[in-house]
Enzyme design. Structure first.
Site, PDB file in Angstrom:
ATOM      1  N   SER A  72       0.848  -1.186   0.000  1.00  0.00           N
ATOM      2  CA  SER A  72       0.000   0.000   0.000  1.00  0.00           C
ATOM      3  C   SER A  72       0.884   1.236   0.000  1.00  0.00           C
ATOM      4  CB  SER A  72      -0.867   0.000   1.260  1.00  0.00           C
ATOM      5  OG  SER A  72      -1.533   1.240   1.428  1.00  0.00           O
ATOM      6  N   TYR A  85      -1.494  -1.049  10.945  1.00  0.00           N
ATOM      7  CA  TYR A  85      -1.735  -1.305   9.522  1.00  0.00           C
ATOM      8  C   TYR A  85      -0.602  -0.728   8.668  1.00  0.00           C
ATOM      9  CZ  TYR A  85      -3.544  -1.181   4.829  1.00  0.00           C
ATOM     10  OH  TYR A  85      -3.666  -1.337   3.464  1.00  0.00           O
TER      11      TYR A  85
END
Length: 155
Positions: A72, A85
């Protein structure tokens, strides 16, 4: 176990895509439970690591294979209220870059896909629909196509 099933059935894995993962939001100290964060680490870090630990040696032995690890854009910035995360995605990116270098000359490639916010169920599941990051999402089919094409080229 997936690896054992593949071996038992004689299935050769030529392309492996690690795309499992989930996020979540909340202050690390006050809102996120230990269980939530350890579950995220297990899915986002431990699972892809275990899968490649099993499948990569076979790919290297035969001199061919392609891996796409989905990370990401969160991997390259701090993530207040999503600390674990963002950190898991930083692991995936750094680990993939390391493997890319280690595998040079083996016939096996590792590609890292680092999408931004996409129009999937991720934001809703992670409680992120009201965040600025998900105000302008992109369609996942184009991201998937770009990732696949990059992997096939060995980028």
């Amino acid at each position: 176990m997936i690896y054992d099933t593949c071996k038992k059935n004689g299935w050769q894995i030529d392309i492996l895509i690690n795309n499992a993962g989930f996020g979540g939001q909340g202050d690390f100290t006050r809102e996120r439970s230990m269980e939530q964060d350890l579950s995220m680490i297990a899915v986002n870090i431990e699972t892809p690591t275990r899968i490649l630990k099993l499948f990569l040696p076979d790919m290297v032995k035969r001199g061919s294979g392609k891996v796409l690890n989905v990370s990401s854009t969160a991997a390259v910035m701090p993530g207040p209220l999503q600390a674990v995360y963002y950190t898991t995605k930083a692991y995936v990116t750094s680990w993939s870059n390391s493997l890319w270098r280690e595998l040079k000359g083996t016939g096996v490639t590792v590609t890292t896909l680092m999408p931004g916010a996409m129009d999937t169920g991720f934001a809703k599941t992670g409680g992120l629909t009201d965040t600025k990051a998900f105000a302008h999402t992109v369609k996942p089919d184009k991201v998937a196509e770009d990732g696949y094409n990059g992997m096939m080229k060995g980028d």
